[in-house]
Design a protein around this motif. Structure first.
Motif, mmCIF file in Angstrom:
data_model
loop_
_atom_site.group_PDB
_atom_site.id
_atom_site.type_symbol
_atom_site.label_atom_id
_atom_site.label_comp_id
_atom_site.label_asym_id
_atom_site.label_seq_id
_atom_site.Cartn_x
_atom_site.Cartn_y
_atom_site.Cartn_z
ATOM 1 N N VAL A 439 0.950 -1.146 0.033
ATOM 2 C CA VAL A 439 0.005 -0.009 0.048
ATOM 3 C C VAL A 439 1.043 1.291 -0.218
ATOM 4 C CG1 VAL A 439 -1.557 1.386 1.378
ATOM 5 C CG2 VAL A 439 -1.882 -1.319 1.540
ATOM 6 N N ALA A 440 0.647 2.327 -0.944
ATOM 7 C CA ALA A 440 1.278 3.446 -0.900
ATOM 8 C C ALA A 440 0.369 4.575 -0.242
ATOM 9 C CB ALA A 440 1.459 3.955 -2.473
ATOM 10 N N VAL A 441 0.974 5.301 0.833
ATOM 11 C CA VAL A 441 0.340 6.046 1.635
ATOM 12 C C VAL A 441 1.258 7.280 1.834
ATOM 13 C CG1 VAL A 441 0.630 4.839 3.759
ATOM 14 C CG2 VAL A 441 -1.426 6.472 3.271
ATOM 15 N N ASP A 442 1.118 8.536 2.291
ATOM 16 C CA ASP A 442 1.850 9.569 2.644
ATOM 17 C C ASP A 442 1.621 9.817 4.029
ATOM 18 O OD1 ASP A 442 3.022 10.256 0.143
ATOM 19 O OD2 ASP A 442 1.475 11.322 -0.425
ATOM 20 N N GLY A 443 2.573 10.347 4.558
ATOM 21 C CA GLY A 443 2.544 10.738 5.862
ATOM 22 C C GLY A 443 2.266 12.188 6.089
ATOM 23 N N LEU A 444 1.976 12.842 7.391
ATOM 24 C CA LEU A 444 1.792 14.355 7.328
ATOM 25 C C LEU A 444 2.529 15.036 7.178
ATOM 26 C CD1 LEU A 444 -0.606 16.267 8.069
ATOM 27 C CD2 LEU A 444 -0.133 15.874 10.315
ATOM 28 N N ALA A 445 3.925 14.481 7.689
ATOM 29 C CA ALA A 445 5.011 15.288 7.345
ATOM 30 C C ALA A 445 5.266 15.815 5.918
ATOM 31 C CB ALA A 445 6.142 14.436 7.807
ATOM 32 N N ALA A 446 4.817 15.114 4.988
ATOM 33 C CA ALA A 446 5.089 15.575 3.611
ATOM 34 C C ALA A 446 4.293 16.792 3.347
ATOM 35 C CB ALA A 446 4.662 14.336 2.579
ATOM 36 N N TYR A 447 3.146 17.060 4.325
ATOM 37 C CA TYR A 447 2.381 18.213 4.152
ATOM 38 C C TYR A 447 2.453 19.498 4.761
ATOM 39 C CZ TYR A 447 -0.074 14.996 0.899
ATOM 40 O OH TYR A 447 -0.384 14.078 -0.072
ATOM 41 N N THR A 448 3.606 19.257 5.696
ATOM 42 C CA THR A 448 3.709 20.102 6.702
ATOM 43 C C THR A 448 4.649 21.275 6.725
ATOM 44 O OG1 THR A 448 3.208 18.531 8.261
ATOM 45 C CG2 THR A 448 4.228 20.086 9.202
ATOM 46 N N ALA A 449 4.447 22.610 6.813
ATOM 47 C CA ALA A 449 5.596 23.528 6.560
ATOM 48 C C ALA A 449 6.501 23.390 7.891
ATOM 49 C CB ALA A 449 4.971 24.899 6.612
ATOM 50 N N PRO A 450 7.839 23.669 7.652
ATOM 51 C CA PRO A 450 8.792 23.679 8.655
ATOM 52 C C PRO A 450 8.340 24.379 9.986
ATOM 53 C CG PRO A 450 9.874 24.367 6.611
ATOM 54 C CD PRO A 450 8.269 24.391 6.357
ATOM 55 N N GLY A 451 8.652 23.587 11.167
ATOM 56 C CA GLY A 451 8.302 24.470 12.380
ATOM 57 C C GLY A 451 6.870 24.168 12.668
ATOM 58 N N HIS A 452 6.094 23.323 12.001
ATOM 59 C CA HIS A 452 4.688 23.071 12.541
ATOM 60 C C HIS A 452 4.523 21.653 12.562
ATOM 61 C CE1 HIS A 452 3.331 27.233 11.963
ATOM 62 N NE2 HIS A 452 4.293 27.476 11.431
ATOM 63 N N GLU A 453 5.369 20.817 13.193
ATOM 64 C CA GLU A 453 5.194 19.696 13.065
ATOM 65 C C GLU A 453 4.305 19.164 13.991
ATOM 66 O OE1 GLU A 453 7.994 21.141 12.769
ATOM 67 O OE2 GLU A 453 8.790 20.550 10.946
ATOM 68 N N ARG A 454 3.308 18.019 13.870
ATOM 69 C CA ARG A 454 2.578 17.615 14.709
ATOM 70 C C ARG A 454 2.844 16.149 15.009
ATOM 71 N NH1 ARG A 454 -3.438 19.521 14.254
ATOM 72 N NH2 ARG A 454 -3.747 17.218 14.460
ATOM 73 N N GLY A 455 1.984 15.451 15.778
ATOM 74 C CA GLY A 455 1.969 13.993 16.031
ATOM 75 C C GLY A 455 2.130 13.289 14.780
ATOM 76 N N PRO A 456 2.510 11.867 14.766
ATOM 77 C CA PRO A 456 2.554 11.068 13.600
ATOM 78 C C PRO A 456 1.143 10.897 12.970
ATOM 79 C CG PRO A 456 2.992 9.927 15.616
ATOM 80 C CD PRO A 456 2.889 11.114 15.978
ATOM 81 N N ALA A 457 0.964 10.945 11.896
ATOM 82 C CA ALA A 457 -0.183 10.595 10.968
ATOM 83 C C ALA A 457 -0.147 10.236 9.478
ATOM 84 C CB ALA A 457 -1.196 11.904 11.349
ATOM 85 N N LEU A 458 -1.177 9.587 9.084
ATOM 86 C CA LEU A 458 -0.935 9.417 7.832
ATOM 87 C C LEU A 458 -2.315 10.104 7.207
ATOM 88 C CD1 LEU A 458 -0.434 5.346 7.659
ATOM 89 C CD2 LEU A 458 1.269 7.253 7.415
ATOM 90 N N VAL A 459 -1.768 10.523 5.861
ATOM 91 C CA VAL A 459 -3.034 11.077 5.082
ATOM 92 C C VAL A 459 -3.527 10.245 4.233
ATOM 93 C CG1 VAL A 459 -3.553 13.151 3.710
ATOM 94 C CG2 VAL A 459 -1.892 13.301 5.219
ATOM 95 N N VAL A 460 -4.897 9.760 4.535
ATOM 96 C CA VAL A 460 -5.110 8.476 3.692
ATOM 97 C C VAL A 460 -6.182 8.999 2.621
ATOM 98 C CG1 VAL A 460 -6.326 6.284 3.868
ATOM 99 C CG2 VAL A 460 -4.956 7.100 5.707
ATOM 100 N N GLY A 461 -5.996 8.848 1.535
ATOM 101 C CA GLY A 461 -6.842 9.198 0.344
ATOM 102 C C GLY A 461 -7.752 7.978 -0.085
ATOM 103 N N TYR A 462 -8.803 8.337 0.009
ATOM 104 C CA TYR A 462 -9.946 6.924 -0.499
ATOM 105 C C TYR A 462 -10.367 7.084 -1.911
ATOM 106 C CZ TYR A 462 -12.926 9.727 2.513
ATOM 107 O OH TYR A 462 -13.588 10.938 3.379
ATOM 108 N N GLY A 463 -9.730 7.885 -2.641
ATOM 109 C CA GLY A 463 -10.399 8.295 -3.924
ATOM 110 C C GLY A 463 -9.675 7.382 -5.019
ATOM 111 N N ARG A 464 -8.484 7.187 -4.890
ATOM 112 C CA ARG A 464 -7.734 6.417 -6.246
ATOM 113 C C ARG A 464 -8.074 5.024 -6.590
ATOM 114 N NH1 ARG A 464 -2.161 9.362 -7.164
ATOM 115 N NH2 ARG A 464 -1.979 10.658 -5.515
ATOM 116 N N PRO A 465 -8.273 4.124 -5.540
ATOM 117 C CA PRO A 465 -8.376 2.639 -5.834
ATOM 118 C C PRO A 465 -9.647 2.537 -6.693
ATOM 119 C CG PRO A 465 -7.749 2.545 -3.646
ATOM 120 C CD PRO A 465 -8.000 4.079 -3.995
ATOM 121 N N ALA A 466 -9.699 1.429 -7.683
ATOM 122 C CA ALA A 466 -11.060 1.308 -8.487
ATOM 123 C C ALA A 466 -11.833 0.691 -7.270
ATOM 124 C CB ALA A 466 -10.650 0.281 -9.473
ATOM 125 N N ASP A 467 -13.261 0.363 -7.562
ATOM 126 C CA ASP A 467 -13.958 -0.142 -6.446
ATOM 127 C C ASP A 467 -13.763 -1.444 -6.080
ATOM 128 O OD1 ASP A 467 -16.000 1.436 -5.283
ATOM 129 O OD2 ASP A 467 -17.579 1.211 -6.673
#
Ligand SMILES: Cc1ncc(COP(=O)(O)O)c(C=O)c1O
Length: 487
Positions: A439-467
Motif C-alpha cells: 500500500v502506498a500512503v503519505d505521512g502528514l510530514a510531507a504536507y507540513t511547513a517547517p516548524g509546524h510538525e504535529r504528532g505522527p499521522a497518515l493522510v489516507v486518500g480513499y479516492g484512487r483505488p478502483a471500486d
C-alpha cells in the motif's frame, strides 16, 4: 551504420567502431542513410544538454571530425552551424567551435524533486479521485453534442478569460451549489488551482505585495508555486478549529501579507471545517487591511453527514478570490479550474493571464459547459458523494476493528482522512510497513511547513483505488497499522 565517437581506451578495446580520440567522451551516432546530419546534430545536442560536453570545451574542427567519422566535411560544418544558431555551440571566426555557456537561469533552475515511482499495488495517497468513477460515456456525449452544435469561431483562439458558455454555466452552478456570488464576467478559467494560484501571486506581486499566507498544512507544491511567482509563502497556523487568525494582528510576517490562501470548507489535509468565528475574523482582517482571501474550495461538494458548508466568499465578495477545480469532481487530467475574481481585480488578472501565454483549450471548456448545463455535473457529484461516503465508512469500520489505536480525523467531508497514530509510533515506519503490505500512503510530514510538525499521522486518500480494489487496499493498510510492533 552506427558509429561511436569514443575515448581512446574504449576505441582500442573495441577496435570496431571508428572513433575520434581527442575527447574523453563517448558520442553515439546513428549515421544511417540520409539522416547523417540530423544524427550528428542530435548526438551533439544531447551531449551538451546532459553536460557530457561542458561549456567552454572546444570541438574538433569540422575537417577532423569529418575525417574521423568518414562523412562529408560540409555535413559536420552544417551541423555545427545549426547548433550555433540554436545556441548550443559558439563559433569564433578563425578560432574554432566551442560549447556555449548556458544561461544561468537555465542552468540553475531549481530541480523538481524526483517523482517517487509508486510500486505498490494499492494506492491510498490523497489528492486524486477514482479514475473508475470518471463519467466516460456522459463526458463523450457532452463533447459530441458540444462540438456538433459549436460555431466554427470556437476553433479560433479562445477568449483568455475562458469561454463564455463555461463562465455562464459555472457562475450559475457556483451560486446554486456553493453560495458563491459570481457573474460570468467574474469567472476566469485556468489550468487547475495550481495555475490559478500562480496568477493570483502575479497579480498581488504587480500590486506591490511580497508575502502570501498559506496554511501550515497543505501541498508543498503550492508553496513552491507561490515562491516561483514572486511571493514569499508564510505559514498560517492551523489548530483543531482550522486556520488561526492570531498572527494577523501582531507585528510579523503575516501582518504584512497581501493575501491568505485558506481551505475553509475542508482543511487540506487535516480535514476540519473553519470555525464560524474564525470566518468572521478573517473577513474582518481582509476588510481592515485590503488583503485578499484566496478560498481554495477544492472539494467543498463532498460533505457526508449534512449539507455542504457554503463558500466563505459570499461574506465579502470584494475581498475574495474563490478558486474551484474539476480535479476532484471529474479528473485532474482535465487541468480545468476557475477563479471568481472581484470586479476591482478582473482587468489586472486578465492582463496577467493573457501575457502568461497560457490559455485553456476550447474543446474541453465547451464539453464541461455542456456537462454542467445538462445536469451531468450535479449527477456526477451526487454519485461520487455516495461512493466516497461508502468508502469512508468502510475505512472507519476497518480501522476501528483492526487498528483501534489509530484515530481517524477529518472524516466529515472530502476524499481523504487523517489517520493519527499513537505518539509512540513513527510515521516513516508506518509508511514502510504499509509499503510492505503493498500500500502506498503519505505521512502528514510531507504536507507540513517547517516548524509546524504535529504528532505522527497518515493522510489516507480513499479516492484512487478502483471500486473492486478498495476493500483489499483498506484491509492491507489496517493490517500494516495493526502490525505496529514490527519494525
Ligand atoms: C488543497 C488542494 N487544493 C487544490 C487542489 C486542486 O489542484 P489542481 O486544481 O491544481 O489539480 C487539490 C488537489 O489535490 C488540493 O488538495
Amino acid at each position: 551504420v552506427s558509429k561511436t565517437w569514443a575515448n581512446p581506451e574504449a576505441a582500442a578495446a573495441t577496435a570496431g567502431p571508428r572513433s575520434w580520440v581527442s575527447y574523453g567522451i563517448d558520442l553515439h551516432l546513428d549515421l544511417a542513410g540520409s539522416r547523417v546530419r540530423a544524427g550528428l546534430e542530435a548526438a551533439l545536442r544531447d551531449a551538451v544538454r546532459t553536460g557530457r560536453l561542458a561549456p567552454g570545451r572546444r570541438l574538433p574542427s569540422s575537417r577532423d571530425l569529418a575525417t574521423d567519422l568518414s562523412i562529408a566535411r560540409n555535413t559536420v560544418a552544417d551541423a555545427y552551424g545549426q547548433l550555433v544558431a540554436e545556441g548550443w555551440l559558439e563559433a569564433r571566426t578563425g578560432a574554432g567551435t566551442w560549447v556555449a555557456d548556458r544561461p544561468a537561469h537555465v542552468a540553475h533552475l531549481p530541480r523538481r524533486p524526483a517523482a517517487r515511482p509508486v510500486k505498490q499495488r494499492y494506492d491510498l495517497r490523497a489528492g486524486v479521485p477514482a479514475g473508475s468513477a470518471f463519467p466516460r460515456r456522459a463526458w463523450l456525449a457532452a463533447a459530441r453534442a458540444a462540438l456538433n452544435s459549436a460555431d466554427d469561431s470556437v476553433l479560433g483562439y479562445p477568449d483568455p478569460r475562458g469561454l463564455r458558455q463555461l463562465r455562464r454555466a459555472l457562475a450559475e452552478y457556483l451560486g446554486r451549489a456553493r453560495g458563491v456570488v459570481a457573474g460570468p464576467d467574474n469567472v476566469v478559467i485556468c489550468a487547475g488551482f495550481a495555475h490559478g494560484l500562480a496568477l493570483v501571486c502575479q497579480v498581488l506581486g504587480a500590486r506591490g505585495g511580497t508575502t502570501l499566507g498559506i496554511e501550515a498544512y497543505g501541498h508543498l507544491l503550492h508553496r513552491r508555486i507561490t515562491a516561483a511567482n514572486g511571493m514569499r509563502p508564510v505559514a498560517v497556523p492551523v489548530d483543531e478549529r482550522g486556520a488561526a487568525p492570531t498572527g494577523l494582528d501582531v507585528p510579523g510576517d503575516l501582518a504584512t501579507a497581501s493575501g491568505l490562501v485558506l481551505t475553509p470548507a475542508h482543511q487540506f489535509p487535516l480535514g476540519m471545517t473553519l470555525a464560524p468565528p474564525r470566518r468572521t475574523a478573517f473577513v474582518r482582517w481582509a476588510t481592515r487591511t485590503g488583503g485578499v482571501i484566496i478560498e481554495d474550495d477544492y472539494d467543498g461538494e463532498y460533505r457526508f453527514d449534512r449539507q455542504p458548508v457554503g463558500a466563505m466568499q459570499a461574506l465579502a465578495p470584494g475581498y475574495f478570490i474563490y478558486a474551484g477545480t474539476a480535479s476532484k469532481n471529474l479528473a485532474p487530467a482535465l487541468r480545468l479550474g476557475w477563479l471568481v475574481v472581484p470586479d476591482a481585480m478582473i482587468d489586472e488578472m486578465l492582463a496577467i493571464k493573457e501575457s502568461s501565454g497560457c490559455i485553456n483549450g476550447a474543446l474541453d471548456q465547451l464539453t464541461l459547459a455542456r456537462f454542467i448545463e445538462s445536469g451531468g455535473y450535479d449527477r456526477q457529484i451526487r454519485q461520487s458523494r455516495l461512493m466516497y461516503r461508502r468508502r469512508r465508512d468502510r475505512l472507519i469500520a476497518a480501522l476501528h476493528r483492526q487498528a483501534p489505536a489509530v484515530r481517524l480525523a477529518g472524516i466529515a467531508a472530502g476524499l481523504h482522512a487523517l489517520a493519527e497514530l499513537p505518539d509512540t509510533e513513527s510515521e516513516s515506519d508506518a509508511i514502510a510497513r504499509a509499503a510492505r503490505h503493498g500500500v502506498a500512503v503519505d505521512g502528514l510530514a510531507a504536507y507540513t511547513a517547517p516548524g509546524h510538525e504535529r504528532g505522527p499521522a497518515l493522510v489516507v486518500g480513499y479516492g484512487r483505488p478502483a471500486d473492486h480494489a478498495f476493500t483489499t487496499a483498506v484491509g492491507r493498510l489496517c493490517a500494516a497499522l495493526a502490525d505496529s510492533d514490527q519494525p
